[in-house]
Design an enzyme around this catalytic site. Structure first.
Site, mmCIF file in Angstrom:
data_model
loop_
_atom_site.group_PDB
_atom_site.id
_atom_site.type_symbol
_atom_site.label_atom_id
_atom_site.label_comp_id
_atom_site.label_asym_id
_atom_site.label_seq_id
_atom_site.Cartn_x
_atom_site.Cartn_y
_atom_site.Cartn_z
ATOM 1 N N SER A 1 0.843 -1.195 0.000
ATOM 2 C CA SER A 1 0.000 0.000 0.000
ATOM 3 C C SER A 1 0.883 1.252 0.000
ATOM 4 O O SER A 1 1.587 1.502 -0.977
ATOM 5 C CB SER A 1 -0.955 -0.040 1.197
ATOM 6 O OG SER A 1 -1.938 0.963 1.088
ATOM 7 N N HIS B 1 -4.071 -1.721 -4.279
ATOM 8 C CA HIS B 1 -5.464 -2.148 -4.017
ATOM 9 C C HIS B 1 -6.314 -2.040 -5.287
ATOM 10 O O HIS B 1 -7.475 -1.629 -5.237
ATOM 11 C CB HIS B 1 -6.095 -1.268 -2.921
ATOM 12 C CG HIS B 1 -5.272 -1.095 -1.697
ATOM 13 N ND1 HIS B 1 -5.022 -2.131 -0.817
ATOM 14 C CD2 HIS B 1 -4.637 -0.005 -1.184
ATOM 15 C CE1 HIS B 1 -4.281 -1.676 0.182
ATOM 16 N NE2 HIS B 1 -4.016 -0.398 -0.029
#
Length: 268
Positions: A157, A192
């Site tokens: 991330s 993501h």
């Protein structure tokens, strides 16, 4: 005193140039490979020993590598650190962490700790705040030094996108936006990619309106290995997860899935 003739001067200059070029070539060949392992999210997914974490450890070639977690993006969140140690303690490694918040006077200096690591792992969180804190504490420069000395930089991330020139981020209130990052890897990045519904359309919109450069996107459960600034391998824990090159072509966005090595046996 002897004087150099013009011919001798030319020969000496050629000799010096040859020596310098050879030394530079040898130095470049001896330099460690700069590597980054960037994961789209969910690096601790799957069952222990967690395939993506195990793959990350294997990249060092060491039986018990020192792995330093840098949880700045989460504000050095204690619960996150507990989860980190619970995942890493059973694995063949020596986990550590470095906090950047709170009193500092009794801490070992950051450079000493980071340069002793085989892997520096950056979890998710607020990328914008993380990079600002790193810069304020001089950690960005230390990370660059560690990378150039051969430490593996890794993360998910925020820890995936921070190494690129730009990123798609949720670090600001409201909609997803673009932001400037460290710039050690070329282009932009989006984590993501298919697990958060707004990621893919936001990335495409930014590419079309020119607010972000061409780049790569990565699903949760997949990771990209870079050597230098080149993407050399994609790994995944699911046949449904991979990485993608994403670029603008006129008024369209072209998204190309990359072949990924499956780290676990496929479910029949």
């Amino acid at each position: 005193m002897n004087h150099l003739t013009p011919k001798m001067g030319v020969l000496l200059s050629l000799l010096v140039s040859t020596v310098l070029l050879t030394a530079a070539r040898v130095s470049a060949e001896d330099a460690p490979t700069r590597r980054i392992f960037a994961v789209g999210g969910a690096i601790m997914s799957g069952n222990p020993p967690y395939p993506l974490l195990s793959y990350m450890l294997s990249l060092t070639g060491k039986s018990e590598p020192v792995v330093v977690c840098l949880p700045t993006a989460r504000g050095d969140n204690v619960e996150g650190l507990v989860a980190w140690y619970e995942a890493m303690n059973p694995l063949p490694c020596r986990p550590r962490h470095i906090r950047l918040y709170g009193p500092m006077k009794n801490l070992v200096n950051f450079e000493q700790q980071l340069l002793s690591a085989d892997i520096i792992y950056v979890p998710g969180g607020n990328t914008l705040n993380m990079l600002a804190t790193w810069k304020a504490q001089g950690v960005d420069a230390i990370l660059r030094k560690a990378w150039e000395r051969g430490a593996l930089l890794a993360g998910e991330s925020a820890g995936m996108v921070c190494w690129f020139e730009q990123a798609v981020t949720d670090s600001r209130p409201g909609d997803l936006t673009s932001m400037e990052c460290l710039g050690w890897l070329k282009g932009s990045a989006c984590p993501h990619y298919h697990s958060e519904a707004k990621r893919q359309p936001a990335y495409r919109r930014m590419l079309i309106d020119g607010t972000i450069k061409d780049g790569v996107a990565c699903d949760e459960g997949a990771g990209m290995l870079f050597e230098g600034d080149k993407l050399v391998k994609v790994v995944t824990i699911s046949e449904k997860a991979t990485a993608y090159t994403v670029h603008r072509d006129g008024a369209q966005v072209i998204e190309e899935p990359l072949k990924a090595e499956l780290l676990v046996k496929p479910v029949k």
